[in-house]
Motif scaffolding. Sequence first.
Motif, PDB file in Angstrom:
ATOM      1  N   GLY A  79       0.784  -1.227   0.000  1.00 54.79           N
ATOM      2  CA  GLY A  79       0.000   0.000   0.000  1.00 54.79           C
ATOM      3  C   GLY A  79       0.815   1.276   0.000  1.00 54.79           C
ATOM      4  O   GLY A  79       0.470   2.236   0.690  1.00 54.79           O
ATOM      5  N   TRP A  80       1.895   1.324  -0.782  1.00 55.25           N
ATOM      6  CA  TRP A  80       2.683   2.553  -0.870  1.00 55.25           C
ATOM      7  C   TRP A  80       3.035   2.871  -2.319  1.00 55.25           C
ATOM      8  O   TRP A  80       2.971   2.012  -3.186  1.00 55.25           O
ATOM      9  CB  TRP A  80       3.943   2.504  -0.002  1.00 55.25           C
ATOM     10  CG  TRP A  80       4.896   1.366  -0.273  1.00 55.25           C
ATOM     11  CD1 TRP A  80       4.976   0.199   0.419  1.00 55.25           C
ATOM     12  CD2 TRP A  80       5.899   1.295  -1.294  1.00 55.25           C
ATOM     13  NE1 TRP A  80       5.964  -0.598  -0.110  1.00 55.25           N
ATOM     14  CE2 TRP A  80       6.555   0.058  -1.160  1.00 55.25           C
ATOM     15  CE3 TRP A  80       6.318   2.158  -2.300  1.00 55.25           C
ATOM     16  CZ2 TRP A  80       7.592  -0.338  -2.002  1.00 55.25           C
ATOM     17  CZ3 TRP A  80       7.350   1.763  -3.139  1.00 55.25           C
ATOM     18  CH2 TRP A  80       7.970   0.528  -2.976  1.00 55.25           C
ATOM     19  N   VAL A  81       3.377   4.112  -2.516  1.00 56.99           N
ATOM     20  CA  VAL A  81       3.781   4.594  -3.837  1.00 56.99           C
ATOM     21  C   VAL A  81       4.963   5.538  -3.646  1.00 56.99           C
ATOM     22  O   VAL A  81       5.027   6.274  -2.663  1.00 56.99           O
ATOM     23  CB  VAL A  81       2.602   5.279  -4.574  1.00 56.99           C
ATOM     24  CG1 VAL A  81       2.106   6.492  -3.828  1.00 56.99           C
ATOM     25  CG2 VAL A  81       2.953   5.626  -5.999  1.00 56.99           C
ATOM     26  N   ARG A  82       5.919   5.480  -4.565  1.00 57.54           N
ATOM     27  CA  ARG A  82       7.107   6.356  -4.500  1.00 57.54           C
ATOM     28  C   ARG A  82       6.997   7.369  -5.632  1.00 57.54           C
ATOM     29  O   ARG A  82       6.817   7.001  -6.790  1.00 57.54           O
ATOM     30  CB  ARG A  82       8.387   5.539  -4.623  1.00 57.54           C
ATOM     31  CG  ARG A  82       9.643   6.349  -4.361  1.00 57.54           C
ATOM     32  CD  ARG A  82      10.853   5.450  -4.155  1.00 57.54           C
ATOM     33  NE  ARG A  82      11.127   4.616  -5.305  1.00 57.54           N
ATOM     34  CZ  ARG A  82      12.072   4.881  -6.218  1.00 57.54           C
ATOM     35  NH1 ARG A  82      12.813   5.950  -6.107  1.00 57.54           N
ATOM     36  NH2 ARG A  82      12.251   4.061  -7.231  1.00 57.54           N
ATOM     37  N   VAL A  83       7.093   8.652  -5.273  1.00 57.10           N
ATOM     38  CA  VAL A  83       6.944   9.728  -6.248  1.00 57.10           C
ATOM     39  C   VAL A  83       8.080  10.732  -6.093  1.00 57.10           C
ATOM     40  O   VAL A  83       8.760  10.759  -5.074  1.00 57.10           O
ATOM     41  CB  VAL A  83       5.595  10.460  -6.060  1.00 57.10           C
ATOM     42  CG1 VAL A  83       4.420   9.495  -6.174  1.00 57.10           C
ATOM     43  CG2 VAL A  83       5.534  11.212  -4.747  1.00 57.10           C
ATOM     44  N   GLU A  84       8.251  11.551  -7.128  1.00 58.84           N
ATOM     45  CA  GLU A  84       9.187  12.672  -7.017  1.00 58.84           C
ATOM     46  C   GLU A  84       8.473  13.841  -6.339  1.00 58.84           C
ATOM     47  O   GLU A  84       7.242  13.887  -6.270  1.00 58.84           O
ATOM     48  CB  GLU A  84       9.704  13.071  -8.397  1.00 58.84           C
ATOM     49  CG  GLU A  84      10.612  12.022  -9.002  1.00 58.84           C
ATOM     50  CD  GLU A  84      11.131  12.406 -10.367  1.00 58.84           C
ATOM     51  OE1 GLU A  84      12.286  12.085 -10.657  1.00 58.84           O
ATOM     52  OE2 GLU A  84      10.369  13.011 -11.159  1.00 58.84           O
TER      53      GLU A  84
END
Length: 149
Positions: A118-123
């Motif tokens: 349940g995670w997302v990596r973004v700039e």
Amino acid sequence: MIPQISQAPGLVQLVLTFLQSLKEQGFTGDTATSYADRLTLSTDNSIYQLLPDAALFPRSTADVALIARLAGEPRFNSLVFTPRGGGTGTNGQSLNQGIVVDMSRYMNRILEINTEQGWVRVEAGVVKDQLNAWLRPYGFFFSPGAVDQ
């Protein structure tokens, strides 16, 4: 060749020297000193307005690190920097009269999602609406006030 820097009202030599040094040391992003560019970044989603001295638009984490490294030199101690994403803050937190480091132009990519955890990596330049549109097919959304845990 280094592009000509605008002599828009309000610019001080120390800011111009910083921008010149940044380019000389390999900054690959954009710089903005024209009155029009600065005026565009003088507001956000708040009631406040502050005209910055300049704006930087880094293309990579290496550019961000270069900005920080150069800003840490004693000759630039009096300069003030503020990071900016989409300018959606309602309290004026992305505004200053110094140098705005705008992440939204180039550093706005969604890099990775882990649906199991349940995670997302973004700039840093990704805004919530962009993220939610991207997450929708996965059945997720990022709620207002969500925090990193």
